[in-house]
Design an enzyme around this catalytic site. Structure first.
Site, PDB file in Angstrom:
ATOM      1  N   SER A   1      -9.109  -1.394 -75.642  1.00 51.29           N
ATOM      2  CA  SER A   1      -8.623  -0.759 -74.407  1.00 51.29           C
ATOM      3  C   SER A   1      -7.852   0.533 -74.598  1.00 51.29           C
ATOM      4  CB  SER A   1      -7.755  -1.747 -73.614  1.00 51.29           C
ATOM      5  OG  SER A   1      -8.561  -2.760 -73.070  1.00 51.29           O
TER       6      SER A   1
ATOM      7  N   LYS B   1       1.445   3.007 -69.578  1.00 52.59           N
ATOM      8  CA  LYS B   1       0.534   2.076 -68.928  1.00 52.59           C
ATOM      9  C   LYS B   1       1.328   1.051 -68.131  1.00 52.59           C
ATOM     10  CE  LYS B   1      -3.395  -1.003 -69.984  1.00 52.59           C
ATOM     11  NZ  LYS B   1      -4.248  -1.557 -71.065  1.00 52.59           N
TER      12      LYS B   1
ATOM     13  N   SER C   1      -9.178  -0.939 -70.781  1.00 53.93           N
ATOM     14  CA  SER C   1      -8.419  -1.062 -69.546  1.00 53.93           C
ATOM     15  C   SER C   1      -7.377   0.032 -69.352  1.00 53.93           C
ATOM     16  CB  SER C   1      -7.721  -2.424 -69.531  1.00 53.93           C
ATOM     17  OG  SER C   1      -6.772  -2.525 -70.586  1.00 53.93           O
TER      18      SER C   1
END
Length: 490
Positions: free
Chosen positions: A178, A79, A154
């Protein structure tokens, strides 16, 4: 055989046994990315040159009979809020569009020590603020199960690359769901470890008392292996727990006889989608048939988690994001006449709408006259939530709830009402508020063919129990074996 379709554990074994070369695996995964990425848009940055250089060195070690680690030669995605030395780390924001760290996060060092190859940085909601990956400055990642729908957020990019078989596993961050929510939307396994089990050093902060790094994988076994690698004490992180190192693979036993599964009936409200509720009820029956004892429990304060979360998280975000001022690093406006205008224009131009919204909310609840009414009271309610979970675990081993109240929604469906978007996190936020471990496992599909996730929650640092129940559920179902067609759905 397409190597990209193997699990992390399977491909690591083939590399170790010299059935395939590391270059073969990289070639196959980058070929898959070339085919699928234009449809899904899950990567912000790809790192082919560095990946192939590392593959060559690892292959030489393997050919020389040296140990290359449990993840030796396996391509992993990261990420884009986790720092990578010499590779852009943008947080999907204009503010950090050209930010290249000069150090690795602790989890990156641990992955590379275990032989993993970092193949790219994945898209996300800007500064991890969002539940759909729509707030990214760069692009909107699509759900591999239906390209007209969101992958969740997210960590939507990290979930999508695993679901679309563009990485064998990935890392995400979980502040209020997330990791688990996009795992549910994309039908992969998403594990949020206990707060403090995995180092946050090198994770660009959103809300420091809530953030936690964790893995996405195709199976519970792969997630357990990733947790084995990235967990452990780190002197660079003052919130890191100094505990004895665990072997989480030992927990993978297909046996839940005698395990007590808590079902918080008071928390599963009328707001849940009918088909999600049906899948949840079916999951309960699956575990009951496998020998688990199902027990109704009460989580009376869990319903306050969402409101409490959006006070505490925004307050911490307001503080953490104060460093982006156009002076120290990151984006700087080109047109200003004095210092105040430099600050104002830099932050106005550099941040997106959702980030600005949360900064303003956080600044408000921390301001003089409102601190006691909002922030202090939220912290008091947080304590009640923690105690609520402790009491619940006196009568059960693991708690089971849906991961999200709905399946993935169409792009733009919640743009008019941020509150509707926030409600997608209602079943994941309590876990962060209490610092507990949680895992989302594929648990079915709705009538549109969209995935449904089932979430398991355990006591702090009780990941072994958590993984055992999740593994048993996975072994008694076949949902994790389904593969997305990567096209527009209904």
């Amino acid at each position: 055989m397409d190597l990209y379709s193997l699990t992390l554990t399977e491909v690591a074994k083939k590399i170790k046994n010299k059935e395939v070369t590391i270059k073969d695996v990289l070639d196959d995964i980058y070929s898959r990315i070339g085919e699928v990425e234009p449809k899904v848009d899950a990567y912000i940055t790809l790192t082919q040159n560095k990946a192939y250089e590392r593959a060559e060195k690892l292959q030489q070690k393997l050919d020389n009979g040296e140990d290359i680690g449990v993840l030796g030669g396996v391509p992993i995605a990261i990420k884009d809020n986790i720092c990578t030395n010499g590779v852009k780390t943008t947080c999907a924001s204009k503010m950090l569009e050209n930010h290249t760290p000069i150090y690795d996060a602790t989890v990156i060092k641990k992955l590379e020590d275990a032989g993993a190859i970092i193949i790219g940085k994945t898209n996300m909601d800007e500064f991890a603020m969002g539940s759909s990956t729509e707030t990214s400055y760069f692009k909107k990642t699509k759900n591999p199960w239906d390209l007209t729908r969101v992958p969740g957020g997210s960590s939507g990019g990290s979930a999508a690359v695993v679901s679309a078989q563009m990485a064998y596993a990935s890392l995400g961050s979980d502040t209020g769901g997330s990791i688990r929510q996009p795992a549910s939307y994309c039908s992969v396994v998403g594990l949020k470890p206990t707060y403090g089990l995995v180092s946050r050093f090198g994770l660009i902060a959103f809300a420091s008392s809530l953030d936690q790094i964790g893995p996405f994988a195709r199976t519970v076994e792969d997630a357990a292996l990733m947790l084995d690698v990235i967990s452990g004490h780190d002197k660079m992180d003052t919130t890191s727990a100094n505990l004895e190192k665990q072997n989480y693979l030992e927990a993978l036993v297909n046996d839940v006889k005698g395990k007590v599964i808590g079902i918080p009936t008071d928390f599963i409200t009328d707001g849940i989608n009918k088909e999600v509720k049906e899948a949840y009820d079916k999951a309960i029956e699956t575990l009951k048939a496998a020998g688990a004892e199902i027990k109704e429990i009460t989580l009376e304060y869990a319903k306050y988690s969402l409101a409490t979360y959006y006070i505490i998280a925004t307050a911490e975000a307001s503080s953490n994001l104060g460093r982006y001022d156009g002076i120290r690093y990151g984006y700087r406006t080109q047109d200003f006449s004095d210092l105040e205008e430099l600050y104002r224009k830099t932050r106005t131009e550099g941040f997106g709408a959702e980030v600005k919204r949360r900064i303003m909310l956080g600044t408000y609840v921390l301001s003089s006259g409102y601190y006691d009414a909002y922030y202090k009271r939220a912290q008091q309610v947080r304590t009640l939530i923690v105690e609520n979970f402790k009491k619940a675990f006196e009568s059960c081993d693991v708690i089971m709830i849906p991961t999200a109240p709905n399946t993935s929604f169409k792009f733009g469906a919640h743009n008019a009402s941020p509150l509707e978007m926030y409600l997608e996190d209602i079943y994941t936020v309590p876990v962060n508020m209490a610092g507990l471990p949680g895992i989302s496992v594929p648990g079915g599909f709705d009538s549109n063919g969209m995935p449904i996730g089932i979430q398991f929650i355990a006591k702090a640092f009780d990941e072994k129990n958590l993984l055992q129940v999740a593994y048993a559920f996975e072994q008694n179902t076949t949902y994790h074996k389904e593969i997305p067609k990567i096209e527009e759905g209904k």
